[in-house]
Design a protein around this motif. Sequence first.
Motif: not given
Length: 231
Positions: A36-62
């Motif tokens: 909410e604060n950063l979108k006043s300066f640039c395009n901001v995307t939230l990564a999927d918060t239903n995902r554990n990115w540490f686990e996901f990137l252990g066996s997947n590419n993105y």
Amino acid sequence: MNVLLIAGHGNGDSGAIGNGYEEAELTREFVVLLKENLKSFCNVTLADTNRNWFEFLGSNNYDFSKYNYVLEIHFNSGGGSGSEIFVTTAESGITVENEILKNLCNCVKYHNRGVKRKDFRVISKIKSQGVCSALLEVCFIDNSNDIEIYQKNKNKLATAVAKGIATGFNLKYISDKNSPHSTDVSEKAKDAIEGKTGTLIYTIYCLQILYQTWMIKKYYYALVYITQLNF
């Protein structure tokens, strides 16, 4: 400028626990405030918060290549205090990270633990694609003083981190990047100064609008509307 925000842990992994709080919950709270604060300066995307990115990137590419900067949010534990930020050993510059810490720590007097280098999985995977990335430890979840300060000042802290990113990348404030009037006032004022738009009163109004737009951004749209009036 495209920024991706990643909330650490989640999807069954609570992360660190302390003072009645779970890290995974706090990281998800903070990325929303930061966006909410950063979108006043640039395009901001939230990564999927239903995902554990540490686990996901252990066996997947993105594919992170569409982003210019990725910031992963965590809360520390282990008996310390203050804030720190990590980059990979492959990262050449730390200007942005220093600005983030400076703004974050100064606004609530957190101890600045500095910028450190460690090849954590998520930021390493991102950096391997040529994208700058960092992992921010906002404060210590198991330090009662740290977490009390966070709870009382969370939005202020998010604003500070956003300001640090904006300063580090030299980003300018944009009231609404989707508005057709986002640069209209400045251009009208410039034309007025150069005498392209005619009357003195129009010149005065345009200069007043430009000043107030800079000083009081929340009145932006009202001020832009004034420039459309015929004098």
